[in-house]
Every structure is written in structure tokens, then in C-alpha cells.
Design an enzyme around this catalytic site. Structure first.
Site, PDB file in Angstrom:
ATOM      1  N   LYS A 133       0.825  -1.210   0.000  1.00 16.59           N
ATOM      2  CA  LYS A 133       0.000   0.000   0.000  1.00 16.59           C
ATOM      3  C   LYS A 133       0.864   1.267   0.000  1.00 16.59           C
ATOM      4  CE  LYS A 133      -3.965  -2.314   2.094  1.00 16.59           C
ATOM      5  NZ  LYS A 133      -5.107  -2.178   3.010  1.00 16.59           N
ATOM      6  N   TYR A 168     -12.411  -3.289  -4.003  1.00 11.58           N
ATOM      7  CA  TYR A 168     -13.001  -3.173  -2.668  1.00 11.58           C
ATOM      8  C   TYR A 168     -14.526  -3.072  -2.754  1.00 11.58           C
ATOM      9  CZ  TYR A 168      -8.406  -2.544  -0.400  1.00 11.58           C
ATOM     10  OH  TYR A 168      -7.131  -2.726   0.100  1.00 11.58           O
ATOM     11  N   THR A 203      -6.763  -7.618  10.104  1.00 14.75           N
ATOM     12  CA  THR A 203      -6.934  -6.350   9.379  1.00 14.75           C
ATOM     13  C   THR A 203      -6.429  -5.156  10.181  1.00 14.75           C
ATOM     14  OG1 THR A 203      -8.860  -7.289   8.250  1.00 14.75           O
ATOM     15  CG2 THR A 203      -8.646  -4.883   8.221  1.00 14.75           C
ATOM     16  N   ARG A 253       1.503  -7.177   9.432  1.00 11.44           N
ATOM     17  CA  ARG A 253       0.772  -6.058  10.033  1.00 11.44           C
ATOM     18  C   ARG A 253       1.122  -5.906  11.512  1.00 11.44           C
ATOM     19  NH1 ARG A 253      -4.958  -7.502   7.003  1.00 11.44           N
ATOM     20  NH2 ARG A 253      -4.610  -6.273   5.105  1.00 11.44           N
ATOM     21  N   ASN A 304      -2.574  -0.543   6.768  1.00  8.09           N
ATOM     22  CA  ASN A 304      -2.150  -1.838   7.297  1.00  8.09           C
ATOM     23  C   ASN A 304      -1.209  -2.598   6.347  1.00  8.09           C
ATOM     24  OD1 ASN A 304      -4.015  -2.479   5.402  1.00  8.09           O
ATOM     25  ND2 ASN A 304      -5.435  -3.539   6.758  1.00  8.09           N
ATOM     26  N   HIS A 333      -2.266  -5.506   1.063  1.00  8.19           N
ATOM     27  CA  HIS A 333      -3.464  -6.288   0.750  1.00  8.19           C
ATOM     28  C   HIS A 333      -3.000  -7.694   0.390  1.00  8.19           C
ATOM     29  CE1 HIS A 333      -7.062  -7.826  -1.186  1.00  8.19           C
ATOM     30  NE2 HIS A 333      -6.247  -8.274  -2.135  1.00  8.19           N
ATOM     31  N   GLU A 345      -8.241 -11.521  -8.657  1.00  6.18           N
ATOM     32  CA  GLU A 345      -7.406 -10.351  -8.359  1.00  6.18           C
ATOM     33  C   GLU A 345      -6.109 -10.345  -9.171  1.00  6.18           C
ATOM     34  OE1 GLU A 345      -7.050 -10.238  -4.069  1.00  6.18           O
ATOM     35  OE2 GLU A 345      -9.155  -9.649  -3.839  1.00  6.18           O
TER      36      GLU A 345
HETATM   37  P1  IDP Z   1      -8.324  -7.249   4.714  1.00  5.40           P
HETATM   38  O1  IDP Z   1      -7.409  -6.250   4.024  1.00  5.40           O
HETATM   39  O2  IDP Z   1      -7.713  -7.743   6.019  1.00  5.40           O
HETATM   40  O3  IDP Z   1      -8.766  -8.373   3.813  1.00  5.40           O
HETATM   41  P2  IDP Z   1     -10.968  -6.043   4.383  1.00  5.40           P
HETATM   42  O4  IDP Z   1     -12.104  -6.178   5.350  1.00  5.40           O
HETATM   43  O5  IDP Z   1     -11.074  -6.726   3.070  1.00  5.40           O
HETATM   44  O6  IDP Z   1      -9.640  -6.460   5.177  1.00  5.40           O
HETATM   45  O7  IDP Z   1     -10.771  -4.486   4.150  1.00  5.40           O
HETATM   46  C1  IDP Z   1      -9.978  -3.990   3.103  1.00  5.40           C
HETATM   47  C2  IDP Z   1      -9.178  -2.800   3.593  1.00  5.40           C
HETATM   48  O8  IDP Z   1     -10.068  -1.742   3.986  1.00  5.40           O
HETATM   49  C3  IDP Z   1      -8.337  -3.076   4.838  1.00  5.40           C
HETATM   50  O9  IDP Z   1      -7.102  -3.705   4.536  1.00  5.40           O
HETATM   51  C4  IDP Z   1      -8.159  -1.681   5.399  1.00  5.40           C
HETATM   52  O10 IDP Z   1      -7.147  -0.956   4.705  1.00  5.40           O
HETATM   53  C5  IDP Z   1      -9.510  -1.051   5.104  1.00  5.40           C
HETATM   54  N1  IDP Z   1     -10.439  -1.169   6.232  1.00  5.40           N
HETATM   55  C6  IDP Z   1     -11.146  -2.268   6.611  1.00  5.40           C
HETATM   56  N2  IDP Z   1     -11.892  -2.016   7.698  1.00  5.40           N
HETATM   57  C7  IDP Z   1     -11.647  -0.709   8.009  1.00  5.40           C
HETATM   58  C8  IDP Z   1     -12.131   0.172   9.059  1.00  5.40           C
HETATM   59  O11 IDP Z   1     -12.954  -0.189   9.917  1.00  5.40           O
HETATM   60  N3  IDP Z   1     -11.630   1.450   9.037  1.00  5.40           N
HETATM   61  C9  IDP Z   1     -10.743   1.903   8.109  1.00  5.40           C
HETATM   62  N4  IDP Z   1     -10.279   1.115   7.125  1.00  5.40           N
HETATM   63  C10 IDP Z   1     -10.714  -0.170   7.078  1.00  5.40           C
HETATM   64 MG    MG Z   2     -10.016  -8.265   2.135  1.00 10.84          MG
END
Ligand code: IDP
Ligand code: MG
Length: 154
Positions: free
Chosen positions: A9, A49, A91, A102, A112, A115, A126
Site C-alpha cells: 500500500k 473493494y 486487518t 501487520r 495496514n 493487501h 485479483e
Molecule cells: P483485509 O485487508 O484484512 O482483507 P478487508 O475487510 O477486506 O480487510 O478491508 C480492506 C481494507 O479496507 C483493509 O485492509 C483496510 O485498509 C480497510 N479497512 C477495513 N476495515 C476498516 C475500518 O474499519 N476502518 C478503516 N479502514 C478499514
Molecule cells: Mg479483504
């Protein structure tokens, strides 16, 4: 061998962590099948997303993912999707276990570090989303037979 999609990222580039993150994947024994730098836009991110478009943080997430170019990678190995997700951690970086990417490099839920595809099915979609066929390379590392036992190479 299975393939998975990783995105380093923008905040990872800003913080100078690119080398350390890639180093972890190589030390683990994952093979780089594809790697490139690209500027993401709203179109590809809304697709990528799609499960988050209705969440209140989506506009902030978009802005964050477009802040600088990213580095996309396709990693290959046995059970690569599951292995990379385990290396990635939860996450929210503050809750991610120490030893995970992370958990070791981040303090944020949004920023974080990487991805990583969450299922074999999504990984295939993807990889296609971010790489064209001629950007993914089929080759065999010389250390392959030292990385796996014979029954794991099918
Ligand atoms: P992942 O990256 O662990 O698979 P996902 O739920 O797919 O998690 O979410 C995608 C991305 O969206 C996360 O990596 C993070 O950057 C962002 N994200 C997810 N939940 C939140 C939140 O509650 N607040 C801010 N950003 C979030
Ligand atoms: Mg995800």
C-alpha cells in the site's frame, strides 16, 4: 502451484518498508511470479473493494490507496493464499499478532501495510485484475527441491 495477489500500500512506500516486506516473502520460500509498480484509480479500487463501497470509511480508503503508486505482486507457492494471509495478520494492525507483517510493521486499521487475497477464488480474480497474462512468469527456482518435499510439488 497456487498464486495470490499482494498490494504493497502507499503508506508502505512512504514508510520505506517495501524491501523488508518483500524480503519476508522471499525468505518464506514464496516465488515472485509477477511484480510491478502502478498508480491505482477509483475504477479499479471500486472493483477491488466492492465489498466495502457502502462503508463510511470507503472514501478515506480510496484516497489512501491512491496517495502514491503501489507495488503489486503475484506470489506463487503451495497453498500460497493461506500462507500469505497467515503472514499478513488481522486487518487492524494493532490487533495483528506479533510476527505477522501487520503486527510487526503497523499501528493502523486502514494503513495496514499490504493487501493479500483472502481465498483461492478471489486470488485468481485479483491476479487477473492487476496483471496481464504476459506480466506473470512461469519459471522454476533452482532451490525448489530444497524448499519442498517431493510429495508437495504436484
Ligand atoms: P483485509 O485487508 O484484512 O482483507 P478487508 O475487510 O477486506 O480487510 O478491508 C480492506 C481494507 O479496507 C483493509 O485492509 C483496510 O485498509 C480497510 N479497512 C477495513 N476495515 C476498516 C475500518 O474499519 N476502518 C478503516 N479502514 C478499514
Ligand atoms: Mg479483504
Amino acid at each position: 502451484m497456487e498464486r495470490t495477489l499482494i498490494i504493497l500500500k502507499p503508506s508502505t512506500l512512504q514508510r520505506g518498508l517495501v524491501g523488508q516486506v518483500i524480503d519476508r516473502f522471499q525468505r518464506k520460500g514464496l516465488q515472485i511470479a509477477g511484480i510491478k509498480m502502478m498508480q491505482l484509480d477509483e475504477k479499479i479500487l471500486t472493483e477491488h473493494y466492492a465489498h466495502l463501497v457502502d462503508r463510511p470509511f470507503f472514501p478515506t480508503l480510496l484516497k489512501s490507496m491512491m496517495a502514491t503508486p503501489v507495488i503489486t505482486m503475484c506470489l506463487e507457492g503451495k497453498d500460497a493464499v493461506e500462507v500469505v494471509r497467515a503472514m499478513t495478520g488481522a486487518t487492524n494492525s494493532r490487533k495483528a499478532a506479533p510476527g505477522t507483517i501487520r503486527g510487526d510493521f503497523g499501528m493502523s486499521g486502514q494503513e495496514n501495510i499490504i493487501h493479500a487475497s483472502d481465498s483461492v477464488e478471489n486470488a485468481a480474480i485479483e491476479v487477473k485484475r492487476f496483471f496481464s497474462d504476459n506480466e506473470i512468469f512461469d519459471y522454476s527456482l533452482l532451490v525448489r527441491d530444497a524448499t519442498y518435499g517431493p510429495d508437495e510439488l504436484s
